[in-house]
Design an enzyme around this catalytic site. Structure first.
Site, mmCIF file in Angstrom:
data_model
loop_
_atom_site.group_PDB
_atom_site.id
_atom_site.type_symbol
_atom_site.label_atom_id
_atom_site.label_comp_id
_atom_site.label_asym_id
_atom_site.label_seq_id
_atom_site.Cartn_x
_atom_site.Cartn_y
_atom_site.Cartn_z
ATOM 1 N N LYS A 124 -73.620 22.179 -25.243
ATOM 2 C CA LYS A 124 -74.494 22.470 -26.390
ATOM 3 C C LYS A 124 -75.533 23.476 -25.950
ATOM 4 O O LYS A 124 -75.885 23.542 -24.767
ATOM 5 C CB LYS A 124 -75.185 21.190 -26.860
ATOM 6 N N ASP A 164 -74.393 25.504 -35.148
ATOM 7 C CA ASP A 164 -74.976 24.185 -35.403
ATOM 8 C C ASP A 164 -76.103 24.479 -36.399
ATOM 9 O O ASP A 164 -76.067 25.509 -37.081
ATOM 10 C CB ASP A 164 -75.486 23.542 -34.092
HETATM 11 O O1 2IT Z 1 -71.970 19.225 -33.603
HETATM 12 C C1 2IT Z 1 -70.905 19.873 -33.618
HETATM 13 O O2 2IT Z 1 -69.822 19.332 -33.429
HETATM 14 C C2 2IT Z 1 -70.994 21.306 -33.857
HETATM 15 N N1 2IT Z 1 -72.093 21.816 -34.045
HETATM 16 C C3 2IT Z 1 -69.764 22.156 -33.860
HETATM 17 C C4 2IT Z 1 -69.334 22.507 -32.479
HETATM 18 C C5 2IT Z 1 -68.187 23.475 -32.400
HETATM 19 O O3 2IT Z 1 -67.906 23.896 -31.272
HETATM 20 O O4 2IT Z 1 -67.582 23.825 -33.415
#
Ligand code: 2IT
Length: 444
Positions: A124, A164
């Protein structure tokens, strides 16, 4: 496994990371019996190794605003765990973003990505950038400055970020554009790209659609259907939009959406025009929902409150972490709510989750319910790797399959008599794959 000791040690080490500690505590609480019954996890110190991120990058983001003033933000990437595949997870741009936020999200992501059935590790990232009131050009310059630094740490086989909160198609475009320019390659290092330049046609809808498919599976266990049910959605971003779209399409009545300014109650329910207006509100960069009530007769705006005081059959928190407190849960229960599914990551506070479980209300956690988003990201990676583009129908069919398999796994590990403890089910199912992989890969 001594849960208390592991948590106490983590607390001593990271006293200023309450969100991370909350996320870890929820997982450890629900897997502890399983870990106890399988001594290999203790023998290989799996828990101690899982709560420590592989590595964290923190960097400075400098850019120049429209007035010619220099602005400085902080950027982060947390590469949490790559036992089952390259680090994968979104970027959050929001003034509240701290390392704590991204550690909690990266930890959750590791379990979520494991549940998807696809080979993706957990990561993340993001920044404390605030887009509110910023011009299009300022947003572009910030995204470019952020990627100039982030590109050093990512790659299509190493770490694949996505969106996100605060990062949608527009921001992904600006970041991917500068990445391509700097690296002179077209390898799809970000997901959530536009469908014209390597993106999956269904990625914008995927989180919300997948969540509603998951809700359908939950309802099916009680021989119920979403058709005709009333739904409260919080938030009005991409995820709320996808959930409102699919729920409406399946015959449910979405009566609430919300923003930082309050919530909208629309007893007639949303329709195509109203749902499309959510996107307009979002792209205005003002972060308010109040104008909805002026535009659509019969709806009202309730300032400074959350939608959980409205009587509904289904509650879908789609905004942000800890947005639904114990008192909110009590109101929903009193009003006869039948099902609550977190679509935001860790949307419910621990007291709320306990209240739902105690009242035997169907409840499922974000890492299962919202996994459709990252699943379609995984499918986008597959399409990029094979240089092909799939139709929306193909992606939707795969999304259906994945959500059904996540639900099945939650039932397998979460059944407690007649009640399904989806929190326990999701955490154990997500844990097993990562933990077993870590053992097979050795201490490294
Ligand atoms: O919380 C999540 O799963 C996302 N923000 C998407 C992450 C992604 O790599 O598509």
């Amino acid at each position: 496994m001594d849960v208390k000791k592991i948590l106490a040690d983590l607390k001593t080490k990271h006293p200023d990371e309450p969100l991370f500690l909350q996320a870890v505590e929820e997982v450890l609480d629900s897997i502890k019996d399983y870990v106890k019954a399988n001594p290999k996890y203790d023998q290989y110190k799996i828990i101690e190794r899982m709560v420590e991120p592989d590595r964290i990058f923190t960097f400075k983001v400098e850019w120049v605003d429209d007035k010619g003033q220099i602005q400085v933000n902080t950027g982060y990437r947390v590469q949490f765990n790559n036992a089952i595949g390259p680090y994968k997870g979104g970027l959050r741009f929001h003034p509240s973003v701290k390392l704590d936020t991204l550690k909690f999200l990266g930890f959750e992501q590791t379990f979520k990505n494991s549940l998807t059935t696809l080979p993706m590790g957990g990561g993340k990232g993001g920044s404390d950038f605030n887009a509110k009131g910023r011009s299009e050009n300022e947003i572009m310059r910030f995204c470019q400055a952020f990627m100039m630094e982030l590109q050093k740490y990512i790659g299509p086989e190493t770490d694949v970020p996505a969106g996100d909160i605060g990062v949608g198609g527009r921001e992904i475009g600006y970041m991917y554009g500068i990445y391509k320019k700097l690296r002179n390659e077209n390898t799809g290092v970000l997901t959530g790209k536009g469908s014209g330049w390597g993106g999956s046609i269904l990625r914008p809808e995927a989180t919300g659609f997948g969540a509603v498919y998951f809700v359908q599976s939950m309802l099916k266990t009680q021989k119920k259907d979403i058709k005709g049910m009333t739904v409260a959605v919080s938030g009005f971003g991409n995820v709320a939009w996808g959930a409102a779209t699919k729920a409406t399409e399946l015959g449910a009545k979405v009566v609430c959406i919300s923003g930082p300014d309050g919530y909208i109650y629309d007893p007639a329910g949303m329709d195509e025009e109203k749902i499309a207006y959510m996107l307009e509100l979002r792209s205005s960069n003002n972060d308010v929902v109040a104008p909805y009530a002026k535009k659509f007769k019969g709806s009202k705006f309730v300032a400074g409150k959350k939608p959980w005081e409205v009587k509904v059959d289904i509650a879908l928190p789609c905004a942000t972490q800890n947005e639904l407190a114990k008192e909110d849960a009590e109101k929903l229960i009193k009003n006869g709510v039948k099902l609550v599914a977190e679509v935001s990551n860790m949307g419910c506070q621990p007291g709320a989750i306990h209240a739902f479980q105690k009242a035997k209300i169907m409840f499922a956690p974000g890492k299962a319910v919202n996994a459709g988003g990252v699943s379609v990201s995984g499918l986008e990676m597959s399409q990029n790797a094979e240089k092909l583009s799939w139709t929306a129908a193909e992606v939707d069919a795969k999304l259906h399959q994945i959500m059904a398999s996540i639900h099945e796994n939650c039932v397998k590990y979460g059944k407690e008599g007649k009640y399904i403890n989806y929190v326990k089910g999701a955490n154990i199912a997500g844990f097993i794959k990562v933990a077993d992989s870590m053992i097979e890969l050795g201490v490294c």
